[in-house]
Design a protein around this motif. Sequence first.
Motif, PDB file in Angstrom:
ATOM      1  N   GLY A 301     105.913  87.904 104.531  1.00 30.44           N
ATOM      2  CA  GLY A 301     105.095  88.547 105.555  1.00 30.44           C
ATOM      3  C   GLY A 301     103.615  88.240 105.422  1.00 30.44           C
ATOM      4  O   GLY A 301     102.769  88.960 105.950  1.00 30.44           O
ATOM      5  N   GLN A 302     103.303  87.136 104.714  1.00 29.44           N
ATOM      6  CA  GLN A 302     101.907  86.767 104.484  1.00 29.44           C
ATOM      7  C   GLN A 302     101.480  85.644 105.425  1.00 29.44           C
ATOM      8  O   GLN A 302     100.935  84.615 105.028  1.00 29.44           O
ATOM      9  CB  GLN A 302     101.699  86.429 103.009  1.00 29.44           C
ATOM     10  N   LEU A 303     101.768  85.869 106.699  1.00 33.24           N
ATOM     11  CA  LEU A 303     101.402  84.971 107.794  1.00 33.24           C
ATOM     12  C   LEU A 303     100.378  85.721 108.641  1.00 33.24           C
ATOM     13  O   LEU A 303     100.703  86.723 109.274  1.00 33.24           O
ATOM     14  CB  LEU A 303     102.651  84.633 108.617  1.00 33.24           C
ATOM     15  N   TYR A 304      99.131  85.245 108.617  1.00 33.66           N
ATOM     16  CA  TYR A 304      98.031  85.978 109.260  1.00 33.66           C
ATOM     17  C   TYR A 304      97.287  85.090 110.259  1.00 33.66           C
ATOM     18  O   TYR A 304      97.307  83.866 110.161  1.00 33.66           O
ATOM     19  CB  TYR A 304      97.041  86.480 108.198  1.00 33.66           C
ATOM     20  N   PRO A 305      96.609  85.708 111.221  1.00 37.44           N
ATOM     21  CA  PRO A 305      95.899  84.933 112.249  1.00 37.44           C
ATOM     22  C   PRO A 305      94.650  84.237 111.725  1.00 37.44           C
ATOM     23  O   PRO A 305      93.942  84.764 110.864  1.00 37.44           O
ATOM     24  CB  PRO A 305      95.540  85.983 113.299  1.00 37.44           C
ATOM     25  N   TRP A 306      94.421  83.046 112.254  1.00 38.86           N
ATOM     26  CA  TRP A 306      93.203  82.282 111.999  1.00 38.86           C
ATOM     27  C   TRP A 306      92.469  82.146 113.327  1.00 38.86           C
ATOM     28  O   TRP A 306      92.968  81.537 114.261  1.00 38.86           O
ATOM     29  CB  TRP A 306      93.550  80.907 111.421  1.00 38.86           C
ATOM     30  N   SER A 307      91.296  82.708 113.412  1.00 42.99           N
ATOM     31  CA  SER A 307      90.495  82.654 114.642  1.00 42.99           C
ATOM     32  C   SER A 307      89.774  81.317 114.720  1.00 42.99           C
ATOM     33  O   SER A 307      88.544  81.241 114.556  1.00 42.99           O
ATOM     34  CB  SER A 307      89.493  83.811 114.692  1.00 42.99           C
TER      35      SER A 307
END
Length: 335
Positions: A301-307
């Motif tokens: 669950g360590q998939l995070y958004p990159w702006s």
Amino acid sequence: MSGPVLPRRGFFAATAGVAAALTLAACGDEGAAIKAAPTGASGAAGAWTFTDDRDKKLSLPKRPTRVVAQVGAAAALWDFGVRPVGVFGPHKLKDGARDPQVGNVDIAKVTGLGNVWDEFNVEQYIALQPDLLVSSMYIKGTLWYVPEKSKATIEQVAPTAGIMLTGRSAMEVIGKYEELATSLGADLQGVPEAKARLAAASKELAAFKDLKILMVSAGPDAMWVVNPPEYPDIVHLTQNGLTVVTPAKIDEGGFFQTLSWENADTYDADVILYDTRTQSLKPAEMMKKPTFAKLPAVKAGQLYPWSAEAPYSYQGYADFVEGLVANLKKANKLP
């Protein structure tokens, strides 16, 4: 645009009726677009000059007030107090809402000249009677989203300014936009507070130095692993302590490595940051790719958004880094 949603050259169709548009534009109203220009600012009482990142010295008899900008440049300038009259590039989503790439720009108060790659309404641009066009550059001398085939006509209408992104830190890019905004007489309201927020959030990044981070953009048939030194935001993250994976084989152009989805497990990572731009696949679509779904970071669950293409302003980067820090605080080093 199709293919990688990362920098590449493009060609635009020429727009007809340019001569007629030029004639009509000469009869329009002038109007002002700079917010609360203070007295004493550069160019306030006389000639305006600015040297852009093509080493081109721009000079006008008076300070520009009608600015047209590519959405990334518009977002940066808006946060510094400059109010463009027109924008081009991704600024409006299908439902009419503001595209994240346009930042805080009020799209109801600006004219959109094109929303996707290969769109730029030259006649409409001319009708706006711009004093200045501003765009970022990934390749020196190539203004992002400016049509090559219409470039000569566009440069006849008004001067153009290019701000270089590649090979720089975000702070250098932000500083250049601040210099431009100041020359345009912007009030810089809120800048000191945002600058302090960014500095504080950036200091927190060093606490996550042990996490291996993979930064990617995604398409239906491929995943692109970005090359950190080419992106100002990633340079800023690595300068402040983050460990970002550098691809072993980089495609021509230097910006990324293309991987098939079957090879999405080429690099180990504790955290994966995915491109949130409109053109990139969303996590739900990426999870349908079996190899990707099995990655340890994804399973944890360590998939995070990159702006990607966050506004190059202190406000824009404070938001970006604060959000990233909040997500990294939830992450763990994986076996």
